[in-house]
Scaffold this active site. Structure first.
Site, mmCIF file in Angstrom:
data_model
loop_
_atom_site.group_PDB
_atom_site.id
_atom_site.type_symbol
_atom_site.label_atom_id
_atom_site.label_comp_id
_atom_site.label_asym_id
_atom_site.label_seq_id
_atom_site.Cartn_x
_atom_site.Cartn_y
_atom_site.Cartn_z
ATOM 1 C CE LYS B 77 -3.905 2.008 2.603
ATOM 2 N NZ LYS B 77 -4.751 1.826 3.806
ATOM 3 C CB SER B 152 -7.935 4.035 2.823
ATOM 4 O OG SER B 152 -7.143 3.350 3.760
ATOM 5 C CB SER B 176 -8.243 1.279 5.711
ATOM 6 O OG SER B 176 -8.949 2.486 5.869
#
Lengths: 98, 498, 501
Positions: B77, B152, B176
């Protein structure tokens, strides 16, 4: 019923150093009246006898020894600098007093 | 071979059936084939990944002892600092920034010889539940490209679901990792707060953020968990205790006699029928596997969302203050006569997206003089109450469970203009972060009404992460038995590759 | 027309508040392992933490905690069993995170005091300055303002930032308000800062050099009419870089406030900057609208809860309080007040004590260090401590004089020799062939020779004209290469010429 005016939001934007357009300020002010109502619910249960939690874990006294560790090289330190001069970060004129 | 899971790949690597270079190349090819549609990746490090892979192959050839996941590729990420590699956090304000240092998570990945393919898309600075807040365009759910992959960490979960990587790292502040896992039919875990180092994790909400492992199976997730977790002296909030034995738990999957607590408040109105149906079925399967299902109540959970949307913005308003155009990142407006202040103000206006600005302003307000007690201060008290609810609940049950989120993947654009509706996606995941406990989401099936993935959430007490894996493995095995094949086999075939 | 200070204190009474920042002398920074060595090339002592790169996290320096506790104990504070760090949020380019990690409502030390003594018209008077709190925080980077006049921020075109000093550990010591000093406010303030400096130096936690910025003082002053209860509006004065400036700044502000108030005006609550050259202050940032720092507990750091055993061990190891030590030494050495003050002002107390501890007489030690050696230091324009002569050397020289092996005059030659790097005293004596001529026979031989060469002068002395002896003594000294004891020469010479001393 909590709400913020456009000017209230402008003050906050100033504190947060974000230059918002008038439209943005008005939109945010509108959104906030809904959001603030929703988040204000926390006051319903936040009694005086309840301790606030700032850390999820009951850790205490986490230290490091006073030992020097290699720093970044100046090239690495300045690698992201939008502008530099004489191995220093160059920034536009600062208006505020030191 | 890209449709193997990580453990299968690791076994083939160990057996010499495939090289890491070949495996990595296969994934790079896969990315090239499908990522134009999925848009999971913001940066693909072709050279770096192949070099890492070659290095692992060389070590293996020399007969060196390697870690279990050595040579297996992974998607990272874009909120984690990786030295020399662009790290944008999904924001324009960090476009092109290359950190001069590695986060501890990345250092641990490298230590374990896991090959980092590239950086995945995310809601800007981890704020969002759909990856629509990325400054670089949304990621598309491989199950239905018109739908969100969750947020997210939508890029990481989409990469897994599209077979672009068998492993991924996500971060979880209010859900997330778990919510994207749920809507993409993958597995994601938020470890106990402090279980994985935050050094190098660009901070959104410091007391809630946690990096965690993501994969397509519970065992893969466990292996990745053990690779990245552990005490870090560079993170004063990291726990100095042995990593929970999650791999052993994932391999065992024996839940006989375990008490599984269903949280009353996290399974009511507002949850899509298909979501609830899959949840009930999963409970039945766990009962069949020997667990005892009990009901628990957590009366303060209804305030968790409100508290979260005070604490997180408050902390982020402070954490994001450093993005001021002075030392790194975007700088605009630096013309003759401009002041540092005006450059700061303009850069932040242009460099931050709408949701980020919204939360910064909200946080600034919640912390401001005269309002602190009513907002931030009160939210911190709610946090205490939520922790107490969990403590009481864990006296009655070994783990707690709920659906991971109320709905399946919604359409891109559907909730983008309704912040409050968007925030509701996290209603079941947020309490976990507030108390700092562990949380996992694994696929429990597809919703009948739309054929989209549904997630099952398991929550375990502080530093008892192995319990999530125990129950998760049990459920996964039971479901696999029921389905006859992994759920992801039902996802649309992309890029023609099988 | 400018008011006189006497006019001011006839009508108003001052209330003081002093905030002192101390740079700790730890090896590494407050929250990261970068070196703290002063004067390094720009941005060579930075890391992700002190540059506030995205993702970086602070970790507290254990030695800094220890030093802060020691400071609190030395200032008679209670050490908080539980204290926390907090974020102080504001934007400024020299502060990389745009918040400072500091402490807010839970500082590590509270409620202490420092007793000072000053000279008043009624003789020496004691004042107790109460300390409200001692807490830890971090320093900022340094900016160079380019393009304006004299490198000041006004009119500069741009600035250059060096973050080597960002993150240096700072301890802030804040007094409670100090009323009741009357016209002695400037002296009390100066004495407080001086005493603080001496205490900190004795603890070894900081260099405490005001000129170098490792000890910084902000002085807050307000005035109220004598006898009034309500406090006046205060101003804060920064850039006070010496003890003398502390005194001048407070005196100046008292006059400025009084002039404003007398003219019916209002004192503005603001930050002002002290100007060395004029002794006046210049207006800086207005604090009318106090900036909202939005303090909240620092989530990246866990609370500090020092255990009682640790605190007690630090307390037991505290050095003697400087004021108590000074009194003890003054008594032991029987030094008059004026000479004591001279030693303190010249900062030679430590070096004299070291000499006395090696066996030398206190008065002689003092005389050497304050006298001859200080003179040489001044001539060479160096600090006393930088000369090559040590307390051991001085003790040896005093011993040699006591033993009669050196006269005071010869001893001065030895001192010169040691400072010039010729070696230890005994080595200098040998190398230069310095020897007191003690042998009466040798002296007599020289005396007779000189009297023979200067018969007329000798005759004068024989006839009772004693002052003439001076020339003869000088000649004898020359004859003996200065190594005779002049007093003995005089005795023998006069005797030889039929005179008594």
């Amino acid at each position: 019923m909590s709400s913020l005016s456009r000017d209230d939001v402008a003050k906050l934007a100033g504190l947060a150093r974000i230059e918002m357009s008038d439209e943005e300020l008005v939109n945010l002010a509108n959104e906030f009246s809904v959001i603030l109502d929703a988040v204000a619910r926390v006051q319903e249960v936040a009694g005086a006898d309840v301790e606030p939690t700032s850390h999820p874990l009951p850790l205490r006294n986490i230290f490091r020894p006073d030992v020097v560790v290699p720093s970044l090289t100046p090239e690495e330190a300045l690698s992201g600098a939008p502008a530099q001069e004489e191995q220093r970060f160059r920034v536009p004129q600062i208006l505020g007093e030191e | 071979m890209i449709r193997d899971n990580a453990s299968e790949m690791a076994a083939k690597l160990a057996a010499g059936e495939v090289t890491s270079v070949a495996l990595t190349q296969a994934h790079l090819d896969r990315i090239a084939a499908v990522d134009a549609d999925v848009h999971a990746f913001l940066h693909i490090d072709t050279e770096g990944a192949l070099a890492q892979a070659a290095a692992v192959d060389a070590k293996r050839a020399k007969g060196e002892k390697l870690s279990p996941l050595a040579g297996v590729p992974l998607a990272l990420k874009d909120v984690m600092a990786q030295k020399g590699i662009p790290t944008t956090c999904g924001s324009k304000i960090l476009e092109g920034w290359r950190p001069p240092y590695d986060s501890t998570v990345v250092a641990n990945l490298k230590k374990n010889d896991i090959v980092i393919l590239g950086k995945t898309n995310m809601d800007e600075f981890a704020m969002g539940s759909s990856t629509e807040n990325s400054a670089y365009g949304p990621t598309h759910n491989p199950w239905d490209l018109t739908r969100i992959p969750g947020g997210s960490g939508g890029g990481s979960s989409a990469a897994l679901a599209a077979f672009e990587a068998p492993l991924a790292i996500g971060t979880d502040t209010g859900g997330s990792i778990r919510q994207p896992a749920a809507v993409t039919g993958t597995v994601g875990v938020k470890p106990t707060y402090g279980g994985v180092s935050r050094f190098g994790l660009v901070a959104f909400s410091s007391s809630l953020d946690q990096a965690g492992p993501c994969a397509r199976t519970v065992l893969d997730t466990a292996l990745l968990h053990e690779a990245i977790a552990g005490h870090d002296p560079k993170d004063a909030t990291s726990i100095n205790a042995p990593v929970p034995q999650v791999v052993a738990a994932a391999k065992s999957g024996d839940v006989k006699g375990m008490k599984i607590g269903v949280v009353k408040e996290l399974n009511g109105d507002g949850y899509q029928p298909g979501v609830r149906a899959r949840f009930e079925e999963s409970l039945e399967l766990l009962a069949k596997a020997g667990a005892e299902i009990v009901e628990v109540s957590a009366p303060n959970f209804e305030y968790a969302l409100a508290a979260y949307y005070l604490i997180a913005p408050s902390e982020c308003s402070s954490n994001l203050a450093r993005f001021d155009a002075m030392r790194y990142g975007l700088r605009v407006g630096d013309v003759d006569g401009a002041s540092a202040e005006s450059v700061m103000n303009l850069t932040r206006e242009v460099g931050f997206g709408k949701e980020v600005k919204r939360r910064i302003i909200l946080g600034t307000y919640a912390l401001s003089s005269g309002y602190y007690d009513a907002y931030y201060g009160s939210a911190q008290k709610v946090r205490t109450l939520i922790t107490q609810d969990f403590t009481k609940a864990f006296e009655k049950a070994d783990v707690l469970v709920s659906p991971t989120c109320p709905t399946t993947a919604f359409k891109i654009g559907e909730k983008a203009n309704d912040p409050l509706a968007m925030y509701l996606n996290d209603i079941a995941t947020i309490p976990v972060n507030m108390a700092g406990i562990g949380g996992m989401s694994l696929p429990s099936g597809l919703a009948d009404e739309d054929g989209l993935p549904v997630g099952f959430q398991i929550m375990s007490p502080v530093m008892k992460d192995e319990r999530m894996y125990l129950v998760g493995a049990a459920l996964e095995a039971a479901l696999l038995s029921k389905w006859g094949a992994p759920l992801l086999d039902k996802a649309p075939i992309m890029g023609g590759a099988r | 027309m400018t008011l006189s200070y006497d006019d001011v204190v006839a009508k108003y009474e001052p209330v003081l508040g002093l905030e002192v920042h101390v740079e700790l002398n730890t090896n590494s920074k407050m929250f990261c392992g970068c070196s703290t060595i002063f004067g390094a090339e720009p941005n060579t002592q930075t890391c992700p933490v002190c540059l506030a790169l995205p993702g970086a996290l602070p970790v507290v320096n254990e030695k800094a905690i220890e030093s802060t506790i020691k400071i609190g104990l030395a200032l008679n504070c209670s050490i908080a069993p539980f204290s926390r760090f907090a974020r102080k949020n504001y934007f400024y380019p020299d502060m990389p995170k745009n918040f400072q990690i500091s402490q807010y409502d839970e500082p590590i030390c509270v409620d202490g005091y420092v007793d000072v003594e000053i000279e008043t018209d009624e003789g020496p008077k004691k004042f107790r300055v109460e300390v409200e709190r001692v807490h830890m925080e971090e320093d900022t980077g340094k900016s160079l303002h380019v393009g304006g006049a004299t490198g000041r921020i006004h009119g500069a075109e741009y600035s250059l930032l060096d973050y080597n000093r960002a993150g240096i550990p700072l301890v802030e010591i804040v007094t409670k308000i100090v009323p009741g000093t009357g016209k002695y406010a400037p002296e009390v303030a100066k004495a407080y800062v001086a005493e603080l400096r001496d205490i900190l130096r004795s603890l070894g936690v900081s260099d405490v050099k005001m000129e170098q910025g490792s000890l910084r003082c902000d002085a807050n002053v307000s005035l109220r009419l004598i006898g009034a209860e309500k406090l006046g509006t205060r101003s804060e004065t920064k850039n006070v870089n010496s003890l003398r400036s502390v005194e001048r700044a407070i005196r100046g502000e008292m006059i400025r406030h009084a002039e404003l108030l007398n003219a019916g005006g209002r004192v503005v609550q603001e930050t002002r900057h002290f100007q060395e050259d004029t002794g006046l202050t210049r207006s800086g940032r207005s604090k009318e609208q106090a900036e909202d720092y939005r303090y909240f507990p620092e989530p990246d750091l866990v609370p500090v809860a020092p255990d009682a055993a640790w605190i007690e061990s630090l307390r037991a190891a505290l050095p003697e309080r400087p004021s108590i030590r000074r009194k003890r030494l003054q008594e032991a050495w029987a030094v008059p007040d004026k000479e004591m003050a001279a030693m303190i002002n010249a900062d030679v107390l430590d070096i004299v004590e070291a000499t006395v501890l090696l066996g030398a007489d206190p008065t002689k030690s003092r005389t050497w260090w304050l006298g001859e050696i200080s003179r040489i230091a001044n001539d060479k324009d160096v600090a006393l401590a930088d000369l090559a002569i040590t307390p051991a050397d001085v003790a040896e020289i005093v011993a040699l004089v006591n033993a009669g092996e050196l006269t005071d005059k010869l001893a001065r030659q030895v001192v010169e020799g040691v400072i010039a790097g010729e070696g230890k005293p005994s080595e200098v004596v040998t190398k230069r062939g310095i020897k007191v001529v003690n042998d009466d026979g040798a002296l007599m031989a020289a005396i007779e020779k000189v009297c023979g060469e200067q018969a007329e002068t000798a005759e004068k002395v024989r006839n009772g004209h004693l002052p003439a002896a001076g020339a003869l003594i000088g000649a004898v000294m020359k004859e003996t290469k200065g190594q005779a004891d002049a007093a003995r020469v005089r005795e023998l010479l006069l005797g030889h010429l039929g005179q008594t001393n």
